[in-house]
Each structure stands twice: as C-alpha cells, then as structure tokens.
Design a protein around this motif. Structure first.
Motif, PDB file in Angstrom:
ATOM      1  N   LEU A 182       0.836  -1.196   0.000  1.00 38.54           N
ATOM      2  CA  LEU A 182       0.000   0.000   0.000  1.00 38.54           C
ATOM      3  C   LEU A 182       0.876   1.252   0.000  1.00 38.54           C
ATOM      4  CD1 LEU A 182      -2.648  -1.155   2.635  1.00 38.54           C
ATOM      5  CD2 LEU A 182      -2.820  -1.267   0.138  1.00 38.54           C
ATOM      6  N   LYS A 183       1.436   1.553  -1.157  1.00 39.36           N
ATOM      7  CA  LYS A 183       2.332   2.696  -1.284  1.00 39.36           C
ATOM      8  C   LYS A 183       1.627   3.936  -1.822  1.00 39.36           C
ATOM      9  CE  LYS A 183       5.898   0.171  -0.082  1.00 39.36           C
ATOM     10  NZ  LYS A 183       6.531   0.345   1.238  1.00 39.36           N
ATOM     11  N   LYS A 184       0.704   3.742  -2.776  1.00 38.79           N
ATOM     12  CA  LYS A 184       0.022   4.851  -3.434  1.00 38.79           C
ATOM     13  C   LYS A 184      -1.482   4.611  -3.401  1.00 38.79           C
ATOM     14  CE  LYS A 184       3.933   5.648  -6.544  1.00 38.79           C
ATOM     15  NZ  LYS A 184       4.374   5.733  -7.952  1.00 38.79           N
ATOM     16  N   PRO A 185      -2.300   5.656  -3.573  1.00 42.97           N
ATOM     17  CA  PRO A 185      -3.756   5.475  -3.553  1.00 42.97           C
ATOM     18  C   PRO A 185      -4.251   4.401  -4.523  1.00 42.97           C
ATOM     19  CG  PRO A 185      -3.252   7.794  -3.378  1.00 42.97           C
ATOM     20  CD  PRO A 185      -1.936   7.098  -3.619  1.00 42.97           C
ATOM     21  N   ARG A 186      -3.629   4.290  -5.679  1.00 43.95           N
ATOM     22  CA  ARG A 186      -4.089   3.281  -6.645  1.00 43.95           C
ATOM     23  C   ARG A 186      -3.876   1.857  -6.124  1.00 43.95           C
ATOM     24  NH1 ARG A 186       0.190   5.841  -9.866  1.00 43.95           N
ATOM     25  NH2 ARG A 186       2.088   4.555  -9.883  1.00 43.95           N
ATOM     26  N   ASP A 187      -2.937   1.679  -5.194  1.00 40.63           N
ATOM     27  CA  ASP A 187      -2.727   0.352  -4.610  1.00 40.63           C
ATOM     28  C   ASP A 187      -3.947  -0.088  -3.802  1.00 40.63           C
ATOM     29  OD1 ASP A 187      -0.131   0.334  -5.661  1.00 40.63           O
ATOM     30  OD2 ASP A 187       0.694   1.283  -3.866  1.00 40.63           O
ATOM     31  N   TYR A 188      -4.626   0.870  -3.190  1.00 42.23           N
ATOM     32  CA  TYR A 188      -5.818   0.561  -2.400  1.00 42.23           C
ATOM     33  C   TYR A 188      -6.962   0.124  -3.316  1.00 42.23           C
ATOM     34  CZ  TYR A 188      -3.431   2.801   1.497  1.00 42.23           C
ATOM     35  OH  TYR A 188      -2.533   3.118   2.492  1.00 42.23           O
TER      36      TYR A 188
ATOM     37  N   VAL B 277     -13.336 -11.876   1.999  1.00 40.60           N
ATOM     38  CA  VAL B 277     -13.144 -10.750   2.913  1.00 40.60           C
ATOM     39  C   VAL B 277     -11.690 -10.287   2.841  1.00 40.60           C
ATOM     40  CG1 VAL B 277     -13.189 -10.004   5.311  1.00 40.60           C
ATOM     41  CG2 VAL B 277     -14.937 -11.567   4.468  1.00 40.60           C
ATOM     42  N   PRO B 278     -11.440  -9.002   2.552  1.00 38.14           N
ATOM     43  CA  PRO B 278     -10.059  -8.498   2.586  1.00 38.14           C
ATOM     44  C   PRO B 278      -9.555  -8.415   4.027  1.00 38.14           C
ATOM     45  CG  PRO B 278     -11.538  -7.019   1.349  1.00 38.14           C
ATOM     46  CD  PRO B 278     -12.396  -7.965   2.144  1.00 38.14           C
ATOM     47  N   VAL B 279      -8.364  -8.938   4.252  1.00 33.13           N
ATOM     48  CA  VAL B 279      -7.771  -8.916   5.592  1.00 33.13           C
ATOM     49  C   VAL B 279      -6.384  -8.293   5.505  1.00 33.13           C
ATOM     50  CG1 VAL B 279      -7.008 -10.271   7.578  1.00 33.13           C
ATOM     51  CG2 VAL B 279      -9.042 -10.981   6.294  1.00 33.13           C
ATOM     52  N   LEU B 280      -6.243  -7.107   6.072  1.00 33.01           N
ATOM     53  CA  LEU B 280      -4.919  -6.483   6.146  1.00 33.01           C
ATOM     54  C   LEU B 280      -4.196  -7.083   7.344  1.00 33.01           C
ATOM     55  CD1 LEU B 280      -2.804  -4.415   5.293  1.00 33.01           C
ATOM     56  CD2 LEU B 280      -3.999  -2.719   6.695  1.00 33.01           C
ATOM     57  N   ASN B 281      -3.167  -7.855   7.070  1.00 32.90           N
ATOM     58  CA  ASN B 281      -2.402  -8.514   8.122  1.00 32.90           C
ATOM     59  C   ASN B 281      -1.206  -7.637   8.528  1.00 32.90           C
ATOM     60  OD1 ASN B 281      -1.733 -10.556   9.936  1.00 32.90           O
ATOM     61  ND2 ASN B 281      -0.593 -11.741   8.420  1.00 32.90           N
ATOM     62  N   LYS B 282      -0.608  -7.964   9.655  1.00 30.74           N
ATOM     63  CA  LYS B 282       0.583  -7.297  10.167  1.00 30.74           C
ATOM     64  C   LYS B 282       0.311  -5.855  10.602  1.00 30.74           C
ATOM     65  CE  LYS B 282       3.405 -10.038   6.966  1.00 30.74           C
ATOM     66  NZ  LYS B 282       4.491 -10.021   5.951  1.00 30.74           N
ATOM     67  N   VAL B 283      -0.889  -5.590  11.126  1.00 29.65           N
ATOM     68  CA  VAL B 283      -1.200  -4.217  11.549  1.00 29.65           C
ATOM     69  C   VAL B 283      -0.381  -3.797  12.762  1.00 29.65           C
ATOM     70  CG1 VAL B 283      -3.528  -4.234  10.582  1.00 29.65           C
ATOM     71  CG2 VAL B 283      -3.167  -4.996  12.946  1.00 29.65           C
ATOM     72  N   ASP B 284       0.239  -4.751  13.437  1.00 27.99           N
ATOM     73  CA  ASP B 284       1.095  -4.401  14.569  1.00 27.99           C
ATOM     74  C   ASP B 284       2.313  -3.601  14.121  1.00 27.99           C
ATOM     75  OD1 ASP B 284       3.447  -6.863  14.500  1.00 27.99           O
ATOM     76  OD2 ASP B 284       1.545  -7.228  13.513  1.00 27.99           O
ATOM     77  N   LEU B 285       2.613  -3.636  12.820  1.00 21.66           N
ATOM     78  CA  LEU B 285       3.768  -2.922  12.285  1.00 21.66           C
ATOM     79  C   LEU B 285       3.439  -1.508  11.824  1.00 21.66           C
ATOM     80  CD1 LEU B 285       5.318  -5.786  10.098  1.00 21.66           C
ATOM     81  CD2 LEU B 285       5.883  -5.186  12.466  1.00 21.66           C
ATOM     82  N   ILE B 286       2.153  -1.150  11.794  1.00 19.75           N
ATOM     83  CA  ILE B 286       1.750   0.134  11.191  1.00 19.75           C
ATOM     84  C   ILE B 286       0.794   0.907  12.103  1.00 19.75           C
ATOM     85  CG2 ILE B 286       2.104  -0.500   8.784  1.00 19.75           C
ATOM     86  CD1 ILE B 286      -0.967  -1.144   8.729  1.00 19.75           C
TER      87      ILE B 286
ATOM     88  N   LEU C 185      -8.998   2.629   2.559  1.00 20.20           N
ATOM     89  CA  LEU C 185      -9.615   1.337   2.251  1.00 20.20           C
ATOM     90  C   LEU C 185     -11.134   1.374   2.376  1.00 20.20           C
ATOM     91  CD1 LEU C 185      -7.180  -1.204   3.961  1.00 20.20           C
ATOM     92  CD2 LEU C 185      -7.666  -1.045   1.515  1.00 20.20           C
ATOM     93  N   GLU C 186     -11.645   2.221   3.248  1.00 23.54           N
ATOM     94  CA  GLU C 186     -13.073   2.181   3.573  1.00 23.54           C
ATOM     95  C   GLU C 186     -13.897   3.316   2.963  1.00 23.54           C
ATOM     96  OE1 GLU C 186     -13.293   2.037   7.807  1.00 23.54           O
ATOM     97  OE2 GLU C 186     -12.096   0.199   7.956  1.00 23.54           O
ATOM     98  N   ASP C 187     -13.272   4.468   2.735  1.00 25.56           N
ATOM     99  CA  ASP C 187     -13.997   5.631   2.226  1.00 25.56           C
ATOM    100  C   ASP C 187     -13.720   5.786   0.727  1.00 25.56           C
ATOM    101  OD1 ASP C 187     -15.042   8.122   1.591  1.00 25.56           O
ATOM    102  OD2 ASP C 187     -14.446   9.039   3.490  1.00 25.56           O
TER     103      ASP C 187
END
Length: 248
Positions: free
Chosen positions: A137-143, A162-171, A182-184
């Motif tokens: 997820l580097k640029k808006p188009r990646d989303y 279902v999309p699952v963003l993993n490794k949220v402990d890093l961000i 991702l949501e709006d």
C-alpha cells in the motif's frame, strides 16, 4: 465453518492459520487444520489433512523439475486426488466447529489452477480471507487494486471473500490513514484524481464504480503475531454462516 486463507507469498497465511486456530481453541472451539501447500517444509500447526502426504515439491525436484515447474506439476498431480481431499474436508467440517485451510505460498497455484476451483466449488459455503500486507500500500491506486482483487478472487472461486490487512502491529501510526483509504471510496477517488499518471486515471475510473460491484463486506485489520482483529474475523465467520445479516 470453513475459512480459507489466501494471499501472496509472505502475507502470513500459514502464521495466521496457526495463531487464529489457537485463538479459537482457547475460546472453546474445536478446530481442524488443512494444509494445501505442497512446498512448505515446516508448519506451526498439526494438519488433519495434508497434501504433502500425496506429493511434495521436494520430491518432484528430485525428479529433475525446477522449483516453479515442481510447484505446477505438484498441483497437476493433485487434480486426480481432489475428490478425496474434498471428501476429507467435508467430513472434518462435520466434526469441528471451525475448519481452517492454509493455501499454497504461491497464490496462483491455487487461484489460477483447476485444483483450487475443484476444491472450493464442492465445499459448503467457504469464506475466503484474502490476506495482504501493508508493504503493497504505497500509493492510492494500490488501495483500489486491493479492493478489486478481492472481488476478482470471489469471481474466480465463487466464494464470499473478505479483505484482511495482516501485520497491523507494524503500522500503528499509519493505520488511521490506511483505514480511510480502504473504507472511504469517495475519499479514495478524490486522492486518485490528484494522480496524473495513466495508472491513476485508470484506478480512478475503476474505483468510481466500485460501490456498484463490491459485495457487502468489510475489511478486517489483523495481526497474526498479536492476535489483533481475531475477534472481528471470528464474528465475520459467524455472520457468513448465519442467515441474520450480511458482512457490512
């Protein structure tokens, strides 16, 4: 309940299979584990069904195949065993509260091979968790890509995804801005309109009709390391199998 973890190499499929399974077991649920990766050497969980009992990439490489050729050949050979594997999965599903399926490290081996289709089309309402990592997820188009790829997985496999963003402990610091993109969809499109590149123009046009084609699902923010988001993933799994609501 059948939950399939699918994602690119390094997205954390095997790790989350093990850690989410432990989370469920600690909460009194019986869990079955299925490994569909012919190339993995060690697993952090004990599989009840393991395709390595039939064929492994290592065995095929000893026959002279290269690494990529061995992966493809392993699933070619598994095709004749697909019926038996499905039968074992369905039987195990009757015995356990949850059945967690760990797919190949190379996602295309499952998503774009007939083996994956044969497995999913005969399962009873499986839920696919599409894992992706923050690194992409580097640029808006990646989303935009992530949201549409989840739709393409659902189209290809015929499953709720279902999309699952993993490794949220890093961000932790970046998570609020990531969630908004991702949501709006309106906000995402506004950001995409600021991208003058061809990719930005394409992403803006594609995302403009995302609300029309996107099924009613929400993004899960999880960490296979800390267990964050596991309660949400469990809730989504339950909602998928009950008739009282959707996945909004």
């Amino acid at each position: 309940m059948i939950l399939i973890f699918l994602g690119t190499a390094g997205s954390g499929k095997t790790t989350i299979t093990a850690s989410f399974g432990r989370y469920l077991e600690k909460n009194g649920k019986s869990v079955g584990y299925v490994n569909l990766d012919t190339g993995v050497k060690k697993l952090p969980y004990r599989p009840d069904i393991d395709v390595r009992d039939i064929i492994t990439v290592e065995e095929l490489m000893k026959e002279g195949y290269g690494p990529n050729g061995a992966i493809v050949e392993s699933y070619d050979r598994l095709l004749s065993h697909a019926g038996g594997i499905v039968g074992g999965i369905l039987e195990l599903d009757e015995e356990r509260d949850y059945l967690l399926i760990d797919t190949p490290g190379q996602m295309e081996s499952f998503l774009f091979h007939d083996f994956g289709i044969r497995i999913t089309e005969h399962l009873s309402e499986p839920l696919v968790a599409y894992l992706f990592s923050p690194e992409i997820l580097k640029k808006p188009r990646d989303y935009c890509f992530v949201r549409f790829f989840a739709i393409m997985i659902a189209l290809r496999l015929g499953t709720t995804t279902v999309p699952v963003l993993n490794k949220v402990d890093l961000i932790k610091e970046e998570l609020p801005s990531i969630r908004r993109l991702l949501e709006d969809i309106d906000y995402l499109n506004a950001r995409l309109r600021l991208d003058p590149s061809m990719q930005g123009l394409l992403a803006n046009r594609v995302c403009s009709f995302l609300p029309e084609v996107s099924p009613p699902v929400r993004v899960v923010y999880a960490s296979a390391k800390t267990g964050e988001g596991f309660d949400e993933l469990e809730t989504l799994s339950y909602e998928h199998y009950c008739t009282c609501g959707d996945l909004t």
